[in-house]
Design a protein around this motif. Sequence first.
Motif, short mmCIF file in Angstrom:
data_model
loop_
_atom_site.label_atom_id
_atom_site.label_comp_id
_atom_site.label_asym_id
_atom_site.label_seq_id
_atom_site.Cartn_x
_atom_site.Cartn_y
_atom_site.Cartn_z
N VAL A 1 0.84 -1.20 0.00
CA VAL A 1 0.00 0.00 0.00
C VAL A 1 0.87 1.25 0.00
N ALA A 2 1.85 1.30 0.90
CA ALA A 2 2.70 2.47 1.01
C ALA A 2 3.50 2.72 -0.26
N GLN A 3 3.91 1.66 -0.94
CA GLN A 3 4.76 1.84 -2.12
C GLN A 3 4.03 2.50 -3.30
N LYS A 4 2.72 2.59 -3.20
CA LYS A 4 1.96 3.34 -4.20
C LYS A 4 2.02 4.84 -3.95
N HIS A 5 2.64 5.22 -2.82
CA HIS A 5 2.69 6.63 -2.42
C HIS A 5 4.13 7.01 -2.04
N PRO A 6 4.98 7.25 -2.99
CA PRO A 6 6.38 7.58 -2.69
C PRO A 6 6.54 8.78 -1.76
N GLU A 7 5.57 9.68 -1.76
CA GLU A 7 5.67 10.87 -0.91
C GLU A 7 5.52 10.55 0.57
N TRP A 8 5.08 9.35 0.92
CA TRP A 8 4.89 8.97 2.32
C TRP A 8 6.21 8.73 3.06
N TYR A 9 7.30 8.57 2.35
CA TYR A 9 8.53 8.08 2.96
C TYR A 9 9.40 9.19 3.53
N MET A 10 10.17 8.84 4.54
CA MET A 10 11.09 9.80 5.16
C MET A 10 12.14 10.26 4.16
N VAL A 11 12.59 11.50 4.36
CA VAL A 11 13.63 12.11 3.53
C VAL A 11 14.80 12.51 4.42
N SER A 12 16.01 12.22 3.97
CA SER A 12 17.20 12.54 4.75
C SER A 12 17.58 14.01 4.60
N ARG A 13 18.50 14.46 5.44
CA ARG A 13 18.95 15.86 5.38
C ARG A 13 19.63 16.18 4.06
N ASP A 14 20.16 15.16 3.39
CA ASP A 14 20.77 15.43 2.07
C ASP A 14 19.78 15.18 0.93
N GLY A 15 18.47 15.13 1.27
CA GLY A 15 17.43 15.14 0.25
C GLY A 15 17.08 13.81 -0.37
N LYS A 16 17.55 12.68 0.19
CA LYS A 16 17.27 11.36 -0.37
C LYS A 16 16.07 10.72 0.34
N SER A 17 15.17 10.14 -0.43
CA SER A 17 13.98 9.50 0.12
C SER A 17 14.23 8.02 0.40
N CYS A 18 13.71 7.54 1.54
CA CYS A 18 13.80 6.12 1.87
C CYS A 18 13.04 5.25 0.87
N PHE A 19 12.20 5.86 0.07
CA PHE A 19 11.47 5.09 -0.93
C PHE A 19 12.42 4.37 -1.88
N ASP A 20 13.49 5.06 -2.28
CA ASP A 20 14.41 4.44 -3.23
C ASP A 20 15.88 4.50 -2.81
N THR A 21 16.19 5.21 -1.73
CA THR A 21 17.56 5.26 -1.22
C THR A 21 17.52 4.86 0.25
N ARG A 22 17.92 3.63 0.55
CA ARG A 22 17.74 3.08 1.90
C ARG A 22 19.04 3.22 2.71
N PRO A 23 18.98 3.81 3.90
CA PRO A 23 20.19 3.92 4.73
C PRO A 23 20.60 2.57 5.29
N TYR A 24 21.86 2.29 5.26
CA TYR A 24 22.47 1.10 5.85
C TYR A 24 22.13 -0.20 5.11
N VAL A 25 20.84 -0.57 5.09
CA VAL A 25 20.43 -1.87 4.55
C VAL A 25 19.21 -1.70 3.66
N ASN A 26 18.99 -2.66 2.79
CA ASN A 26 17.92 -2.54 1.80
C ASN A 26 16.52 -2.59 2.42
N TYR A 27 16.42 -3.18 3.63
CA TYR A 27 15.09 -3.26 4.24
C TYR A 27 14.76 -2.04 5.12
#
Length: 371
Positions: free
Chosen positions: A110-136
């Motif tokens: 459900v969430a993946q249909k809404h990329p805007e729902w995901y957290m964004v890092s201070r350097d402007g990267k979204s967890c939707f497609d740029t995952r910190p540390y690990v892919n999960y």
Amino acid sequence: MKTNFLLFATLMLTMVGCNQKERKQQNLSDASASTDGHFKFGTWITSNKNKADADYTAEFKRYKEGGIDELLINTSTDPKELERLVPLAANEGLKVHAWMWAVNRPGDSVAQKHPEWYMVSRDGKSCFDTRPYVNYYQWLCPTRTESRNHILSLIEKMAKVEGIESVHLDYIRFPDIFLPIGLLPKYDLKQDTEMAEFDFCYCEVCISEFEKIHHKNPLESENTAIDMEWKNFRLNAIRNLVNDAYDIVHKHNKKLTAAVFPYPEMADHMVRQRWDKWNIDEVYPMIYHGFYNEEIDWIGYATQQGVTDLEPKNVGLNTGVFLPPFTSAEELKEAIYYARDHGAKGVTFFDGPQLSDAFLQTIKETKESFK
């Protein structure tokens, strides 16, 4: 005369100190008993939909015979799977908690249909497609109305399952701004400062809501690490989400519990999580000593820190221990005693498949010694 007064004062201070020590020991003794009068043991497990009922019955029977009282079962927020397992566990005398990943929602269809729902890092990267540390690591924003409502809807689905003790929240926090020190070599990292790629959430909604309150943009801060209003905004975002979950779960006559970082001050520093401020029934701090390059007695220290911070609240604490670092059943027994003697009402093990016959025998014998 002055000498007599000093002797008297010393005697009185000694007596007060002894009384305080006795009261503290009594408080620890009281805290170590669970609501039904015994120190409880649990384990986290992850379900497998392809595993037969008969195989689960055998597994649950083994846990029960080894002294386990409760299971915290991750069904990937599938209430149907939970409905299958609850009666199987109950038949073996085991209580069940609905363990779910809350803010970190990898693969959520459900969430993946809404990329805007995901957290964004201070350097402007979204967890939707740029995952910190690990892919999960795919974290939803706890401030945005749509994403937080989605999380709360999943919590309510789990709360409706008959027979569960609690909805048990995991990943109810922000991504690690600081990893446990023992894990840094795995990622070839040195974290002496709050690094932009691990600092969340700077999405447009978080910034806008923060600006409404404090009239400043955190992206324009000279040093976000010492901007207490910005840090507190994020602590409160998680607190507010938990408090809403508490109301929902209690509406269905269930409890709310959570797996949290070792103690509140540490959780605050590492993952923007201040769990002593929440409305919650019980906490299960993950006091995984090996992650922090600590010795076994640290389990007692961290347990005591949490128990002390919870003193004003009627919240139980169950010490979580990570099994792989233990080299013997005797070490595991030592950890259980450290937890109990420092105020825990139970110990929970990560995870079920790691519970060897020797570990279960030790748990059983230790449990019997507490009676």
